[in-house]
Design a protein around this motif. Structure first.
Motif, PDB file in Angstrom:
ATOM      1  N   ARG A  19       0.854  -1.190   0.000  1.00 14.46           N
ATOM      2  CA  ARG A  19       0.000   0.000   0.000  1.00 14.46           C
ATOM      3  C   ARG A  19       0.884   1.232   0.000  1.00 14.46           C
ATOM      4  NH1 ARG A  19      -3.620   2.732   4.739  1.00 14.46           N
ATOM      5  NH2 ARG A  19      -5.388   3.421   3.476  1.00 14.46           N
ATOM      6  N   LEU A  20       0.776   1.998  -1.060  1.00 16.40           N
ATOM      7  CA  LEU A  20       1.521   3.237  -1.166  1.00 16.40           C
ATOM      8  C   LEU A  20       0.680   4.395  -0.630  1.00 16.40           C
ATOM      9  CD1 LEU A  20       3.041   2.913  -4.756  1.00 16.40           C
ATOM     10  CD2 LEU A  20       3.897   1.993  -2.589  1.00 16.40           C
ATOM     11  N   SER A  21       1.359   5.364  -0.050  1.00 21.10           N
ATOM     12  CA  SER A  21       0.708   6.583   0.422  1.00 21.10           C
ATOM     13  C   SER A  21       1.416   7.796  -0.154  1.00 21.10           C
ATOM     14  CB  SER A  21       0.761   6.664   1.952  1.00 21.10           C
ATOM     15  OG  SER A  21       0.109   5.575   2.556  1.00 21.10           O
ATOM     16  N   CYS A  22       0.660   8.853  -0.368  1.00 17.27           N
ATOM     17  CA  CYS A  22       1.231  10.121  -0.821  1.00 17.27           C
ATOM     18  C   CYS A  22       0.581  11.226   0.000  1.00 17.27           C
ATOM     19  CB  CYS A  22       0.985  10.321  -2.301  1.00 17.27           C
ATOM     20  SG  CYS A  22       1.444  11.971  -2.890  1.00 17.27           S
ATOM     21  N   ALA A  23       1.377  11.838   0.857  1.00 18.70           N
ATOM     22  CA  ALA A  23       0.890  12.932   1.690  1.00 18.70           C
ATOM     23  C   ALA A  23       1.186  14.256   0.997  1.00 18.70           C
ATOM     24  CB  ALA A  23       1.570  12.881   3.053  1.00 18.70           C
TER      25      ALA A  23
END
Length: 111
Positions: A19-23
């Motif tokens: 699971r990738l996240s981009c803040a």
């Protein structure tokens, strides 16, 4: 100052999940169309998935049914759930708001 910071990449075996996240910061996240792109060695950067402010989504044919893009407007974060990963998914994955790019996160899928 606009910042898009990706995280969640790593090494996984074929068939596994990440699971990738981009803040995001410095943008009006809730009205931005957000996207995930990827670039494999020796290849051009390609679209993986996008999600609009109304949560309409679009996927590359190669990831349909395996990847899911989502967003949390409270956290100003966009996610990419990647299941049933294949070696050909190996690439640097980038977050984008149609103007700015993150620094990328490496995803490596071993066979």
């Amino acid at each position: 100052q606009v910042r898009l910071v990706e995280s969640g990449g790593g090494l996984v075996e074929a068939g596994g999940s990440l699971r990738l996240s981009c803040a995001a910061s410095g943008i009006r996240f809730s009205i931005n169309t957000m996207g995930w792109y990827r670039q494999a060695p020796g290849k051009q950067r390609e679209l993986v998935a996008t999600i609009t402010m109304t949560r309409s989504t679009n996927y590359a044919d190669s990831v349909k049914g395996r990847f899911t893009i989502s967003r949390d407007n409270v956290k100003s974060t966009v996610y990419l759930q990647m299941n049933s990963l294949k070696p050909e998914d190996t690439a640097v994955y980038y977050c984008n708001n149609q103007i700015y790019w993150g620094q990328g996160t490496q995803v490596t899928v071993s066979s």
